[in-house]
Design an enzyme around this catalytic site. Sequence first.
Site, PDB file in Angstrom:
ATOM      1  N   GLU A  94      -4.151  -9.598   3.289  1.00  0.00           N
ATOM      2  CA  GLU A  94      -4.947  -9.319   4.498  1.00  0.00           C
ATOM      3  C   GLU A  94      -6.165 -10.211   4.643  1.00  0.00           C
ATOM      4  O   GLU A  94      -6.561 -10.580   5.747  1.00  0.00           O
ATOM      5  CB  GLU A  94      -5.417  -7.843   4.491  1.00  0.00           C
ATOM      6  CG  GLU A  94      -4.334  -6.819   4.733  1.00  0.00           C
ATOM      7  CD  GLU A  94      -3.600  -6.412   3.465  1.00  0.00           C
ATOM      8  OE1 GLU A  94      -3.731  -7.125   2.437  1.00  0.00           O
ATOM      9  OE2 GLU A  94      -2.892  -5.399   3.493  1.00  0.00           O
ATOM     10  N   GLU A 120       0.835  -1.215   0.000  1.00  0.00           N
ATOM     11  CA  GLU A 120       0.000   0.000   0.000  1.00  0.00           C
ATOM     12  C   GLU A 120       0.865   1.259   0.000  1.00  0.00           C
ATOM     13  O   GLU A 120       0.506   2.269  -0.607  1.00  0.00           O
ATOM     14  CB  GLU A 120      -0.940  -0.017   1.203  1.00  0.00           C
ATOM     15  CG  GLU A 120      -2.026  -1.075   1.056  1.00  0.00           C
ATOM     16  CD  GLU A 120      -2.955  -1.096   2.249  1.00  0.00           C
ATOM     17  OE1 GLU A 120      -4.033  -0.493   2.156  1.00  0.00           O
ATOM     18  OE2 GLU A 120      -2.597  -1.704   3.276  1.00  0.00           O
TER      19      GLU A 120
END
Length: 685
Positions: A142, A120
Site C-alpha cells: 500500500e 490482511e
Amino acid sequence: MTDTQYKNWIPITDAEGILWLHLDVENSSTNILSAPVLEELDSILDDIGKGNLPLGVVFTSDKENGFIAGADIREFTKVSNFDEAKAHIQRGQFVFNKIEALKCPTIALIHGFCMGGGFELALACKYRIADDGPKTRLSLPEVQLGLHPAFGGTVRLPRLIGAPAAMDMMLTGKPYNARKAKKIGLIDYAVPTRQLIPAAKKTIMNPPRVYKPKKMQAITNHMLVRPILKHFMIKTVAKKASKEHYPAPYAIIDLWAKYYDDPKKMLEEEANSEASLVNDDTAKNLIRVFFLRDQLKAQGKASAEEKVNNVKEVHVIGAGVMGGDIAAWCAFKGLRVTLQDRDPAVIAKAIKRAHKLFSRKMRGDRLGIIAAMDRLIPDVKGLGIPKADIVIEAIVENIDAKQGLYREIEPKMKKGALLTTNTSSIPLEILSECLATPDRLVGLHFFNPVAQMPLIEIVTADNTDKDVAKRTSQFAAQIDRLPLPVKSGPGFLVNRILMPYMLEAVRIHEEGVSAAAIDKIALKFGMPMGPLQLADTVGLDICLSVAQILSKELDVTVPSSLENMVKSGKLGAKSGSGFYEYSNGKKVKSKDSSKTVDTKNITDRLIGRMVNESVACLREHVVADKDLLDAGIIFGTGFAPFRGGPMNYAAKEGLDEYRGKLSSLEQKLGSSFKPDDGWEQLASH
Ligand code: NAI
C-alpha cells in the site's frame, strides 16, 4: 454441500464439516476485494454465526494466478471526502473482525500472490498455510500508493511478528516468499502444492497452538521500547522520503508507536489515518500513476494470435553503453540474442556486464544465470542478422554511420523482421532515407541505465508503417518495458522536455548559485536526482550535443559555460570533473558556499521550463494526450511521481495561474519562458 446464491464466493461444506470458502471473483482474472466481494463475505460469515459452527473455515482461491491481489483501488478514487473514505475502510475492518472472532479454526490457504487486503484477510485468520513454490509472494504494498494497510493490518502484523519485521514489510512493500515468510512467523506452514489441502485438513482436525511471536519479537512492541525504535525508524524513512511528500510511512510508524497498547483504538485510528491519506494529493497522484502504468502497458498489448509471432531472436548492433545493456536485458528476458560490434573488446566488456546483471537479478539461481549467458552470443561478423526477428541498432550517434550500416544490413534481413534504432536525437525521416523500404524503420529509444528505466519511446514518422510500429510496441511489452508511442522530432518527448530543465539549471549556475544548492531545490520538489548531478552522470558532452540539436529547431539557447566546460575536458563523472568533482567515479563532497537562494523562484524556473515544453509537445501531438505525456515523463525521468507528472502538476496549480507565472518569468528572464501557443488550446478544453 454448495451454496449458489453468491457470485464471487463458493462455500462448500465437506463430509468432515469443514467449510471451504473458494474465492473466484466474477468477470475478473484476478481476485480483488471489491465492496460487493466483501458484502458477500459478510453475509456468509453471518450465516456461519446463525447455524452450527463448522469444524473449521478455509479461505482459498480458485484463480490460478494467486490468492487475492488486494482491495479494489478504483473504489478509493471514487470517494469524495474523509467520512466516505472512513466508512468504506471500516466496512472492511468490520468483516475481518468477524473472521477473527470465529470460534473455530480459520485458515488462509495461499498460493501465488497474496497482497494488501488479501494478506490482511490472511492475518485475521488463526493459521496461514502457503504453497512453497516460486510464485508465492506475500506483501503489503500500500505504501507505494501513498497509503497503508487499513483492514486491521497495521494492528495485527506487529503483534504477529514484532515491530522491526512488520515495519520493514509495511514501509517498503517488499514481497516475501513462503520460505522467508515461514522463517519470520508470517505463515505457519510452507508446503508443496499437493500438500496444501491435506495440510489444511490436518490443521483443522488437530489444531496446533496459534503462533505467538518469540520473546525477542514481542519485546519490540513494549511501551518503553517503542519510542527508541520509532526514532530509528523515522530516521531510516527520512533518508528515502520526506514526510511532506510521502506521509504514509510516517503514519504507519505513528499508529504503532501511539496506539499499540489499545488495539480497538488503534483500529479506529488506522481508519482515520487511511481516510486522510486517501483524500491527500500524494495518494491520489500515486494511484493515478499506478493506472498510467497500465495505460502504457496497454500500448503493447498483443492478442493470442499476435503472441504466436512474438520475437524469439534479437540482433543488436553496437555493444557500447546502450547496445550492450539492451542485449543483456533481452537475454535476461528469455530471448536469444546475437551481439555485434566492430570492436570485439567492446562485446567482451558488454558480456561481462551482462553476467553482473544476471547474477544480481537471479541471485542463487546458478542454472538460470548459465542459461541467460548461453542466450547471449557474441557475433562480430553479424551472422545473426538473417535469422533475427528484430534488429536493434545502437551504434554511434552519427547519420552517415547509421545509414551506411542500414544499407549493408537491409538486404540481409529476414522478410518482415523489425528494423529499429536507439537513436536519441536523429529524426527517423533522415535515417530511413537510405532504405529500400523507409516505412519499416522505427525508433526504439531505451533510457540509460537500461535495466532500471522502465520506459521505451516507440518513435514513428508520418510514413512509418502502422503495423510495424504496433509490433515494435508489442516487443517492448514482451521484454517487460513500458512502450510510449511518440512522434519523430527533436529530442522526441522525454529528452525534449528534460533538456530545457537541465539547461535552465546551468543558466542559474552561471548566475552564481552553487550546483549543490540548485540540485537540493530539485530534490526538494521531488525529483530523483538534481539536474546538474544528472548532467554530470549522463556526460556533459552528450548533454551539449543534444542541446545543440534541439537549439537548431526549438527556442533553446545553449549556455556558453556548458560549451566551455566540454572544451576544457570537463565531461562530468566520467572525466573526474564537471559541476562536481569526482574521485574514482564517486562524487567528492563539497561545501555549499552559495549565497542565500530564492527557492521558490528557482523551482518555478526549473519546473516552468519543463511544463512549458510539455504544453508545446501536446500542441505538436508528439504524444497522444496529457495522460501519456505525464506517464512518459514519470517513467522516463523519475519526475516526482507524487505530483502525478508535469501536466497534472500544472493543472493542480491552475492552468491560468501557471501560464501567468510563465509570463512574468518571461518579462524578467526573456523568451525562453514565453508561454507556448498550446496554452490557448489547453485553456479551452
Ligand atoms: P557508445 O559509443 O557507447 O557505443 C557505440 C558502439 O557502436 C561502439 O562500441 C562502437 O564500436 C560501435 N559501432 C560504431 N559503428 C559501428 C558499426 N558500423 N558496426 C558495428 N558497431 C559499430 O554509444 P552509446 O552511448 O551506447 O549510444 C549508442 C546509441 O544509443 C546512440 O544512437 C545514442 O544516441 C543512443 N542513446 C544513448 C544513450 C546514452 O545514455 N548513452 C541513451 C539513449 C540512446
